[in-house]
Design a protein around this motif. Structure first.
Motif, PDB file in Angstrom:
ATOM      1  N   ILE A 100       1.768   7.264   7.037  1.00 26.72           N
ATOM      2  CA  ILE A 100       1.057   6.448   8.021  1.00 26.72           C
ATOM      3  C   ILE A 100       2.014   5.350   8.498  1.00 26.72           C
ATOM      4  O   ILE A 100       3.117   5.218   7.977  1.00 26.72           O
TER       5      ILE A 100
ATOM      6  N   LYS B  30       0.831  -1.210   0.000  1.00 22.53           N
ATOM      7  CA  LYS B  30       0.000   0.000   0.000  1.00 22.53           C
ATOM      8  C   LYS B  30       0.867   1.262   0.000  1.00 22.53           C
ATOM      9  O   LYS B  30       1.762   1.403   0.833  1.00 22.53           O
ATOM     10  N   ASN B  31       0.596   2.159  -0.930  1.00 23.39           N
ATOM     11  CA  ASN B  31       1.269   3.455  -0.969  1.00 23.39           C
ATOM     12  C   ASN B  31       0.245   4.549  -0.688  1.00 23.39           C
ATOM     13  O   ASN B  31      -0.871   4.497  -1.202  1.00 23.39           O
ATOM     14  N   THR B  32       0.632   5.511   0.112  1.00 22.11           N
ATOM     15  CA  THR B  32      -0.261   6.620   0.437  1.00 22.11           C
ATOM     16  C   THR B  32       0.468   7.943   0.232  1.00 22.11           C
ATOM     17  O   THR B  32       1.701   7.985   0.222  1.00 22.11           O
ATOM     18  N   GLU B  33      -0.305   8.988   0.090  1.00 19.35           N
ATOM     19  CA  GLU B  33       0.279  10.321  -0.052  1.00 19.35           C
ATOM     20  C   GLU B  33       0.742  10.835   1.314  1.00 19.35           C
ATOM     21  O   GLU B  33       1.819  11.412   1.445  1.00 19.35           O
ATOM     22  N   ASN B  34      -0.101  10.624   2.316  1.00 19.50           N
ATOM     23  CA  ASN B  34       0.230  11.040   3.679  1.00 19.50           C
ATOM     24  C   ASN B  34       0.943   9.905   4.403  1.00 19.50           C
ATOM     25  O   ASN B  34       0.650   8.731   4.176  1.00 19.50           O
TER      26      ASN B  34
ATOM     27  N   SER C 286       4.638   3.438   6.121  1.00 21.20           N
ATOM     28  CA  SER C 286       5.182   4.272   5.047  1.00 21.20           C
ATOM     29  C   SER C 286       6.697   4.192   5.024  1.00 21.20           C
ATOM     30  O   SER C 286       7.345   4.119   6.063  1.00 21.20           O
TER      31      SER C 286
ATOM     32  N   LYS D 102       3.209  14.995   4.184  1.00 24.13           N
ATOM     33  CA  LYS D 102       3.474  14.505   2.829  1.00 24.13           C
ATOM     34  C   LYS D 102       4.737  15.134   2.271  1.00 24.13           C
ATOM     35  O   LYS D 102       5.391  15.929   2.937  1.00 24.13           O
TER      36      LYS D 102
END
Length: 149
Positions: free
Chosen positions: A86, A80-84, A89, A131
């Motif tokens: 977590i 899973k990749n996120t902008e913010n 990350s 971010k």
């Protein structure tokens, strides 16, 4: 497998190895105390048995800590990749790769150093929820988030 998945896999295996070692050490002490109980008597026996119990308690606490770390790592989806930022990350800040998960020793994957840190650590706390481009300062060191995976 992505770079982040390799990191996650390496740390998961590291923690699982620690769990296995602590379990083996505890069972070894348990076996030793059973064998010692059969053949000894007197103060020396009591002291040795007491020392074994103290060591067993220490190892049990370390085992609980390793199991808790494993549980945290098991909840992370490394794909899973996120902008913010977590938990889970992979962050690059000031050229340093930081894996936000649990506090574990620095490792090298594909020749690149990675530091695992807890979201509750001072640095992890500043990273959480932010971010790329976010800037902050800790202990007179200025950080800039360069990438987030």
């Amino acid at each position: 497998m992505t770079f982040k998945q390799k990191i996650h896999s390496h740390y998961s295996q590291m923690v699982q190895d620690r769990v296995d070692v602590f379990k083996d050490m505890i069972s070894g002490l348990t076996e030793d105390s059973k064998n010692d109980a059969k053949g000894s008597a007197g103060d020396k026996h009591e002291t040795a048995l007491s020392m074994m119990h103290i060591e067993q308690e220490k190892l049990t606490n370390k085992l609980k800590e390793a199991i808790a770390q494993k549980a945290i790592l098991d909840k992370i989806d490394a794909s899973k990749n996120t902008e913010n930022i977590i938990s889970g990350s992979l962050v690059k800040a000031n050229g340093i790769f930081l894996y936000v998960s649990v506090a574990l020793p620095k490792i090298a994957i594909d020749g690149i150093n990675v530091i695992a840190l807890s979201p509750q650590s001072p640095l992890g706390n500043h990273l959480m929820g932010n971010k790329v481009g976010f800037q902050f300062e800790i202990n007179k060191t200025h950080y800039t988030i360069e990438s987030v995976e």
